[in-house]
Design a protein around this motif. Sequence first.
Motif, PDB file in Angstrom:
ATOM      1  N   LEU A 204       7.065   6.323   6.409  1.00 51.97           N
ATOM      2  CA  LEU A 204       6.249   5.247   5.838  1.00 51.97           C
ATOM      3  C   LEU A 204       5.030   4.951   6.704  1.00 51.97           C
ATOM      4  O   LEU A 204       3.923   4.725   6.183  1.00 51.97           O
ATOM      5  N   CYS A 209       1.958   3.268   4.465  1.00 46.83           N
ATOM      6  CA  CYS A 209       2.564   2.498   3.380  1.00 46.83           C
ATOM      7  C   CYS A 209       2.629   1.011   3.724  1.00 46.83           C
ATOM      8  O   CYS A 209       2.765   0.639   4.885  1.00 46.83           O
ATOM      9  N   GLU A 210       2.550   0.200   2.688  1.00 55.26           N
ATOM     10  CA  GLU A 210       2.803  -1.228   2.825  1.00 55.26           C
ATOM     11  C   GLU A 210       4.162  -1.532   2.208  1.00 55.26           C
ATOM     12  O   GLU A 210       4.450  -1.114   1.080  1.00 55.26           O
ATOM     13  N   LEU A 211       4.968  -2.254   2.920  1.00 60.07           N
ATOM     14  CA  LEU A 211       6.330  -2.531   2.464  1.00 60.07           C
ATOM     15  C   LEU A 211       6.371  -3.594   1.374  1.00 60.07           C
ATOM     16  O   LEU A 211       5.668  -4.613   1.444  1.00 60.07           O
ATOM     17  N   LEU A 214      12.672  -3.306   2.254  1.00 61.32           N
ATOM     18  CA  LEU A 214      13.208  -2.308   3.174  1.00 61.32           C
ATOM     19  C   LEU A 214      14.666  -2.645   3.468  1.00 61.32           C
ATOM     20  O   LEU A 214      14.990  -3.788   3.790  1.00 61.32           O
ATOM     21  N   ALA A 229      13.304   2.108   0.702  1.00 67.06           N
ATOM     22  CA  ALA A 229      12.179   1.174   0.691  1.00 67.06           C
ATOM     23  C   ALA A 229      11.451   1.250  -0.643  1.00 67.06           C
ATOM     24  O   ALA A 229      11.430   2.310  -1.291  1.00 67.06           O
ATOM     25  N   VAL A 231       7.541   0.617  -1.715  1.00 70.69           N
ATOM     26  CA  VAL A 231       6.287   0.488  -0.978  1.00 70.69           C
ATOM     27  C   VAL A 231       5.080   0.668  -1.894  1.00 70.69           C
ATOM     28  O   VAL A 231       5.167   1.256  -2.979  1.00 70.69           O
ATOM     29  N   THR A 254       3.412  -7.341  -1.397  1.00 71.18           N
ATOM     30  CA  THR A 254       3.626  -6.514  -0.202  1.00 71.18           C
ATOM     31  C   THR A 254       3.736  -7.400   1.031  1.00 71.18           C
ATOM     32  O   THR A 254       3.242  -8.539   1.055  1.00 71.18           O
ATOM     33  N   SER A 258       3.767  -5.594   7.435  1.00 72.79           N
ATOM     34  CA  SER A 258       4.374  -4.254   7.303  1.00 72.79           C
ATOM     35  C   SER A 258       4.151  -3.396   8.537  1.00 72.79           C
ATOM     36  O   SER A 258       5.073  -2.730   9.034  1.00 72.79           O
TER      37      SER A 258
END
Length: 422
Positions: A204, A209-211, A214, A229, A231, A254, A258
């Motif tokens: 990630l 990536c932006e969560l 998770l 996750a 994302v 998001t 993150s």
Amino acid sequence: MKVFEYFEQICKIPHCSFETDELREYLVWFAKEHKFEVATDEFGNIHAIKGEPKICLQAHYDMVCVGLAPNLELVNDGEFLSAKGSSLGSDNGIGVAIIMEMMSKFDNLEVLITNNEEVGLLGANGFNGTLKSKNILNLDSEDENGVFIGCASGVSIFASINLSKNEQICQVYEVEVSGLQGGHSGIEIIKNIPNAIKILAKFLAQNSCELVSLSGGERNNSIPVNAKAVVAGVNLSSNEMVKVKSLGEQKVKTLANSKQILAFINAFSQGVRSYDESVGVVLDSINLSIIKQDNDALEIEFFARSMSDEGREELKFQTLNLASLAGFGVRFEEETQAWKPVVSEFAKDILGEMKKINKDAKMVAVHAGLECGVLINRAKNSLQACSIGPNIYSPHSINEKCEIKSVEKISKVVENILKKYS
């Protein structure tokens, strides 16, 4: 052997940690049927005494449930016992089954079967009864070559962070790592078994990536098998370890933090931290065990082990400082002391009996927690103890298997010792 019949019966009764009531009732019934005086406590421990015992046999009756467990379908290939698609629970069901056979044979015996060992030695830590015997033979070890006279300290470390969120419309993906080998986070930590959470976090971060969410891991004393996750990302694609599924363009919230969450996970050093080459034992280790997220916070659970109390404190200090840099708060729970090796006369007797059937047997320490270590520390070393057990491979995983001939050997040793001390 009756041991295998008793073990099969144990496997029919669900007994995951924290879900052990039914098995406790069965074991209490069994003890009373064999004329033992039985006491239980608020922690679910079972303390049974018959006659004038000189030895207390000790094991735990909860199991780590992975895969299809607690629905256990036993597989016997003539050499090993295993369970189809799940952990087996030979840790420590085999130890309990050996104790049951001895209860059916001996009139002078003390038994302590503790509860919820796999989630922080909770039963042993909570036990306030008085042991009549001064010798404890623990049956929770997993190597027939060892007479264990020392074990690691342990502590659960929880790092948590409050979440702030940004609503946006973006390409959304489900990203998953699953079906890894897994294993015991103490005994098998030296094997460098892949950690699903670490693999996922690296992927990630490398893909910016932006969560959205998770999660991962199964038990605090198991190396994670699965992690998942959701994302926001761009042009993500699967590889041999990571499965990616596009969920299309969506409006999602998001996590604004993150990057720091992923940075903390990726900066964390999984596994062995120090090793003593002279005696061939891991001194210090730490496992990233579980990640959970709710609407307001994300929590990461670690389990640290050390062969010394000083080493445990150092692991706590290191983890606290790393977590603080990433904006996480930290708390410590379920802490146990190290059991420092002592070669007692009782341990010498056990080793002598072990060597009669296994010339390679020797006194060792284990990089895992043992209940007898807790009991000795609480009794201020007034007890003599050691631990033995049959060969069990890949405990706490769907690959767990127990060697049948090894069970027979250990059962014979226990029987011979009880005859000697009767």
